[in-house]
Design an enzyme around this catalytic site. Structure first.
Site, PDB file in Angstrom:
ATOM      1  N   ALA A  38      51.052  64.144 109.416  1.00  0.00           N
ATOM      2  CA  ALA A  38      51.161  63.924 107.968  1.00  0.00           C
ATOM      3  C   ALA A  38      51.274  62.423 107.669  1.00  0.00           C
ATOM      4  O   ALA A  38      50.764  61.948 106.646  1.00  0.00           O
ATOM      5  CB  ALA A  38      52.358  64.678 107.398  1.00  0.00           C
ATOM      6  N   HIS A  39      51.929  61.671 108.572  1.00  0.00           N
ATOM      7  CA  HIS A  39      51.987  60.221 108.398  1.00  0.00           C
ATOM      8  C   HIS A  39      50.574  59.631 108.450  1.00  0.00           C
ATOM      9  O   HIS A  39      50.182  58.828 107.603  1.00  0.00           O
ATOM     10  CB  HIS A  39      52.820  59.568 109.514  1.00  0.00           C
ATOM     11  CG  HIS A  39      54.288  59.524 109.216  1.00  0.00           C
ATOM     12  ND1 HIS A  39      55.109  60.601 109.360  1.00  0.00           N
ATOM     13  CD2 HIS A  39      55.086  58.503 108.790  1.00  0.00           C
ATOM     14  CE1 HIS A  39      56.352  60.266 109.035  1.00  0.00           C
ATOM     15  NE2 HIS A  39      56.363  58.998 108.678  1.00  0.00           N
ATOM     16  N   GLU A  40      49.835  60.072 109.451  1.00  0.00           N
ATOM     17  CA  GLU A  40      48.474  59.572 109.636  1.00  0.00           C
ATOM     18  C   GLU A  40      47.618  59.906 108.408  1.00  0.00           C
ATOM     19  O   GLU A  40      46.920  59.053 107.873  1.00  0.00           O
ATOM     20  CB  GLU A  40      47.886  60.208 110.899  1.00  0.00           C
ATOM     21  CG  GLU A  40      46.672  59.494 111.427  1.00  0.00           C
ATOM     22  CD  GLU A  40      46.192  60.111 112.742  1.00  0.00           C
ATOM     23  OE1 GLU A  40      46.406  61.321 112.974  1.00  0.00           O
ATOM     24  OE2 GLU A  40      45.578  59.366 113.534  1.00  0.00           O
ATOM     25  N   GLU A  92      55.698  53.918 110.580  1.00  0.00           N
ATOM     26  CA  GLU A  92      56.736  54.098 109.555  1.00  0.00           C
ATOM     27  C   GLU A  92      56.920  52.885 108.634  1.00  0.00           C
ATOM     28  O   GLU A  92      57.144  53.026 107.434  1.00  0.00           O
ATOM     29  CB  GLU A  92      58.069  54.466 110.205  1.00  0.00           C
ATOM     30  CG  GLU A  92      59.025  55.184 109.271  1.00  0.00           C
ATOM     31  CD  GLU A  92      58.500  56.541 108.860  1.00  0.00           C
ATOM     32  OE1 GLU A  92      57.741  56.596 107.872  1.00  0.00           O
ATOM     33  OE2 GLU A  92      58.827  57.542 109.517  1.00  0.00           O
TER      34      GLU A  92
END
Lengths: 199, 305
Positions: A38-40, A92
């Site tokens: 989900a970060h990517e 992050e």
């Protein structure tokens, strides 16, 4: 001195300024989960100039892949403890800068890049007790939305939780650049060298 | 006499998986509770309190203790006259599928090359099943759901024999220091010395099945288990890295005879939420748990198994 705080999202700058490493926090309001994928996906989406499905300004980001079950068309969160935050270290700092989240919650602590970003953007990192998935689920009152479920699957999707008194959270990185685990682990490393000589 | 079949076995394994995922073994619970009662450092005590709360909520609501419901490991002692043999793995897979569907397990089996989650906790070599064929007509089963976070520190050291025990002791301390809070301490450490790397890792993993406090029968090995346990607890890493007296719940050591030239050391770490169960299944399909767990029914806590 260690203090205990009960905060509500959206988190304000003055809320964050109060928090120091080792403080205990319970949070109410909105948590958004994201782990590796989900970060990517979020950074890719923002990179294309598109906006995210939810505005995360002032919210808390939770490193978590829940066990979830759909009952009568409503999602029920069964277990939702934190996952290892260090896996997100590479992304992050950028994520905090671009989304405006004020608190990152996970387990195990994070590195220098994240510490700098937290300081720069006046945000904190907190630990939720690793493994305590049932306790976390008990404090999640409702699933507001889930995004990217189709693409990423249950553990990796972007879940939006409404939480009440979510905690205990312990601040291990504050907005002043302090990193509790880094200091502690340096001590423990030294102690380890001494202990090895005794056995 | 009624004979056990694949379908009955699936039902039994399903019950075992449910128990493993939702109720902590009694030995683990009691060790954590004892530590909570005597811990004086506030941050460490807070972590142990959250852990005990979590365990109670999980057993009261019948939900997984941890959202990482692990990788399924199954160890079998298969009596040669037990009615089902080749079909056992099918039955375990059926039970895993059902337990995943019912929310007792999170889908955790990912194809590393295609990056696809099978969705039901089964896949190539998953569940990982170890067999021992023994005399008799019963099936003994040990089930472990091994968390991923606590698997990361697992270490193999291929030592020369002369350096062996030095490297074993250093290796255990170094592993716990290096990974700090990541594997969710307080930990159980499984260690094995063996002829080859594969044997060492496998025996180290299996040693985690031995209940806390139960020492190796060999006096010399038992002494080393205690020595390493005390050494680890002097680190003051503590629950989730917040200090205090309890870094490790126990240390288990096993071994195989080694080759004169080799000294393979396997080190496996397991989190505070070490989840395991065992059962005995008879040829007529009757069975019982042989592990003890805390179990909550209508709000009251009691022990099963």
């Amino acid at each position: 001195m260690v203090n205990e705080y009960h905060l509500r999202t959206p988190l304000k700058d003055e809320d964050i300024k109060k928090l120091k490493v080792e403080d205990i926090v319970y949070i109410s309001g909105i948590l958004v989960t994201a782990r590796d994928e989900a970060h990517e996906m979020a950074l890719e989406t923002l990179g294309k100039g598109q906006s995210l499905p939810i505005d995360m300004k002032g919210l808390a980001l939770y490193h978590c892949g829940p066990v979830a079950k759909k009952v009568n068309n409503t999602w029920r969160i069964i277990a939702a403890g934190p996952t290892t935050s260090m896996r997100m270290e590479g992304v992050e700092a950028e994520f905090i800068g671009k989304t405006g989240v004020k608190m990152v919650i996970g387990k195990g602590g994070m590195g220098e890049k994240t510490a700098e970003s937290l300081k720069k953007h006046n945000a904190v990192y907190a630990v939720f007790t690793g493994g305590a998935g049932a306790l976390a689920a008990e404090r999640i009152k409702a699933v507001k939305e889930v995004y990217w479920l189709e693409e990423l699957g249950i553990p990796e999707a972007l879940w939006v939780f409404e939480v009440e008194e979510f905690g205990p959270l312990i601040i291990t990185m504050d907005s002043y650049g302090n990193n509790y685990y880094k200091v502690r682990m340096d001590e423990i490393k030294e102690r380890g060298e001494r202990i090895k000589k005794e056995i | 006499m009624k004979k056990v079949d694949k379908e009955t076995l699936t039902g039994i394994f399903y019950e075992m998986i449910k128990t493993t995922s939702t109720t902590i073994p009694l030995d683990v619970y009691e060790s954590l509770k004892k530590a909570y009662e005597s811990e004086e450092k506030p941050a460490a005590k807070k972590q142990l309190e959250a852990i005990l709360n979590d365990i109670e909520i999980a057993c009261k609501r019948g939900v997984p203790i941890c959202q990482d419901t692990g990788t399924p490991y199954v160890f079998l002692e298969l009596g040669e006259d037990f009615p089902v043999k080749a079909g056992i793995v099918d039955s375990i897979k059926g039970a895993l599928r059902k337990a995943t569907q019912e929310g007792y397990l999170r889908p955790n089996a990912v194809d590393p090359f295609k990056k696809k989650n099978s969705g039901d906790n089964t896949g190539r070599y998953i569940p990982w099943v170890h067999y021992d064929i023994v005399e008799g007509d019963e099936l003994k089963v040990w089930f472990m759901t091994k968390g991923g976070g606590s698997e990361l520190p697992s270490t193999l050291i291929m030592s020369t024999p002369l350096e062996g025990f030095r490297r074993l002791k250093d290796g255990v301390i170094d592993t716990v220091v290096k990974y700090g809070p990541l594997p969710c301490p307080p930990l159980i450490i499984g260690i094995a010395v063996a002829a080859g790397g594969d044997i060492a890792m496998s025996l180290a993993k299996r040693s985690l099945l031995r209940p806390i406090g139960q020492r190796n029968e060999d006096e010399e090995i038992a002494k080393m288990e205690v020595e390493l346990l005390n050494a680890l607890n002097k680190l003051e890493l503590g629950p989730h890295g917040f200090g205090g007296q309890l870094t490790a719940l126990d240390v288990k050591i096993d071994y195989s005879h080694r080759h004169p030239a080799t000294f393979a050391i396997g080190i496996v770490t397991s989190c505070w939420a070490t989840r395991r169960s065992s059962a005995i299944i008879r040829p007529d399909g009757s069975w019982e748990l042989t592990s003890k767990h805390i179990y909550c029914n209508n709000g009251s806590k009691h022990i099963v198994g």
